[in-house]
Design a protein around this motif. Sequence first.
Motif, PDB file in Angstrom:
ATOM      1  N   PHE A 269      24.023 -94.987 -40.043  1.00 48.19           N
ATOM      2  CA  PHE A 269      24.829 -94.988 -38.821  1.00 48.19           C
ATOM      3  C   PHE A 269      26.305 -94.745 -39.115  1.00 48.19           C
ATOM      4  CE2 PHE A 269      27.726 -97.541 -36.207  1.00 48.19           C
ATOM      5  CZ  PHE A 269      27.571 -96.905 -34.984  1.00 48.19           C
ATOM      6  N   ASP A 270      26.855 -95.534 -40.021  1.00 45.51           N
ATOM      7  CA  ASP A 270      28.302 -95.566 -40.226  1.00 45.51           C
ATOM      8  C   ASP A 270      28.891 -94.194 -40.530  1.00 45.51           C
ATOM      9  OD1 ASP A 270      26.734 -97.897 -41.232  1.00 45.51           O
ATOM     10  OD2 ASP A 270      28.682 -98.893 -41.193  1.00 45.51           O
ATOM     11  N   TRP A 273      28.645 -91.737 -37.578  1.00 45.65           N
ATOM     12  CA  TRP A 273      29.549 -92.122 -36.488  1.00 45.65           C
ATOM     13  C   TRP A 273      31.000 -91.878 -36.873  1.00 45.65           C
ATOM     14  CZ3 TRP A 273      28.034 -92.943 -31.700  1.00 45.65           C
ATOM     15  CH2 TRP A 273      28.935 -93.511 -30.788  1.00 45.65           C
ATOM     16  N   ARG A 277      30.389 -88.773 -34.603  1.00 48.87           N
ATOM     17  CA  ARG A 277      29.972 -89.558 -33.430  1.00 48.87           C
ATOM     18  C   ARG A 277      28.777 -88.925 -32.711  1.00 48.87           C
ATOM     19  NH1 ARG A 277      33.292 -93.727 -31.926  1.00 48.87           N
ATOM     20  NH2 ARG A 277      35.286 -93.811 -33.029  1.00 48.87           N
ATOM     21  N   GLY A 278      27.925 -88.274 -33.465  1.00 55.30           N
ATOM     22  CA  GLY A 278      26.739 -87.656 -32.884  1.00 55.30           C
ATOM     23  C   GLY A 278      26.932 -86.242 -32.402  1.00 55.30           C
ATOM     24  N   GLN A 285      23.030 -86.272 -33.741  1.00 55.92           N
ATOM     25  CA  GLN A 285      22.528 -87.572 -33.318  1.00 55.92           C
ATOM     26  C   GLN A 285      21.337 -87.974 -34.188  1.00 55.92           C
ATOM     27  OE1 GLN A 285      23.649 -89.785 -31.385  1.00 55.92           O
ATOM     28  NE2 GLN A 285      24.591 -88.967 -29.531  1.00 55.92           N
ATOM     29  N   SER A 288      19.628 -93.994 -34.896  1.00 54.65           N
ATOM     30  CA  SER A 288      20.534 -95.146 -34.969  1.00 54.65           C
ATOM     31  C   SER A 288      21.803 -94.914 -34.147  1.00 54.65           C
ATOM     32  CB  SER A 288      20.896 -95.434 -36.420  1.00 54.65           C
ATOM     33  OG  SER A 288      21.459 -94.286 -37.028  1.00 54.65           O
ATOM     34  N   THR A 289      22.385 -93.720 -34.239  1.00 53.73           N
ATOM     35  CA  THR A 289      23.606 -93.439 -33.475  1.00 53.73           C
ATOM     36  C   THR A 289      23.311 -93.357 -31.984  1.00 53.73           C
ATOM     37  OG1 THR A 289      23.312 -91.045 -33.787  1.00 53.73           O
ATOM     38  CG2 THR A 289      24.651 -92.229 -35.403  1.00 53.73           C
ATOM     39  N   GLN A 293      24.872 -95.699 -29.105  1.00 52.85           N
ATOM     40  CA  GLN A 293      25.531 -95.096 -27.947  1.00 52.85           C
ATOM     41  C   GLN A 293      24.946 -95.609 -26.639  1.00 52.85           C
ATOM     42  OE1 GLN A 293      24.995 -90.749 -26.830  1.00 52.85           O
ATOM     43  NE2 GLN A 293      27.009 -90.657 -27.785  1.00 52.85           N
TER      44      GLN A 293
END
Length: 331
Positions: A269-270, A273, A277-278, A285, A288-289, A293
């Motif tokens: 994720f980190d 993101w 940010r996807g 995407q 997890s992201t 969201q």
Amino acid sequence: MAAGGRGGLELMTVLERTPGRSGPRSGSGAGSDPAAARRPGPRLRAARRVPPLVWAFLLVPLAVEMFWVFWPALNSFSLSFTRWRGVGPAEPVGWANYQRMLDDPVFATALVNNVVWVVGFGGLSVAGGLALAVALNRPGRGVGVYRSAIYLPMVISLAVTGLFWRVLYQPDGLVDRVLTPVGLGGTAWLANPDTALYAVLVAAVWRQVGYIMVLYLAGLKGVDASLEEAAAVDGANAWQRFWRIVVPQLRGVSTVVFAVTVIDSLRTFDIVWAMTRGGPYNQTQLLSTYMFQQSFSLVDLGYGSALAVVIFLLAIGFIITYLVRQARAED
């Protein structure tokens, strides 16, 4: 006769009182000895030998883990069958959140991206980590420095790693300058839907490969060198010795590496993101992201919980399938 009868009774009494001898008794086992029945079993006696301080060190972290991790995880299952905005009572909706996934194009994109991520992230990390471990599993000048330098990115957080690579991917950044001589410069790596996912994937592999290298280095220390020497005497080349002798002895380490890699792939994720940010256009995407969201940006906690359940089931399915196949192969 009287003397003989009295002597026989005395002999029977002695035999009954003698340890290890059997005689006519009314019961057998613990049922005939109330003290033995009350005596604690071996497991209970072993538990009583553990100092209370050790139990405290074990049970307190377990309680914290149950409260902060397992309890919210169990709540995700129940929330996935509701519609909830975080305020007020949750509205039960049955399987509506899961049916919504089937018609959600962003979910389909995230699912495909996760498959690409598992294959690419797992394959490149394992192949690179194993190759580096084999290359650095020998004494020599500077070997320790190389190992430390390769492992160093692992101590940096994923968010910082993502910001670092985001700077490298900027127009006229270091990546552009290096690739311009070969005709690949001038590409907006993170803004291009065709390259953004793979650009982030390279950054994630760069960080993960050092961790896999350390795991395989630990496994290579337990490889029986005499088997390699015997294979070399029989005429096996370096590749045959590695594939036929070394790799089978790394099966236990490979099982751990596979489990860790799959879990890390599905919960990544980190770094995504921090870098995209996807985006762009949801092309990077991951599940997890997208879950984050939906849960915290759009505050749709019911749908976000359903996405979390899907991630959990995929991780468990991958790992159990692999472990079962490994167990059958060993049998």
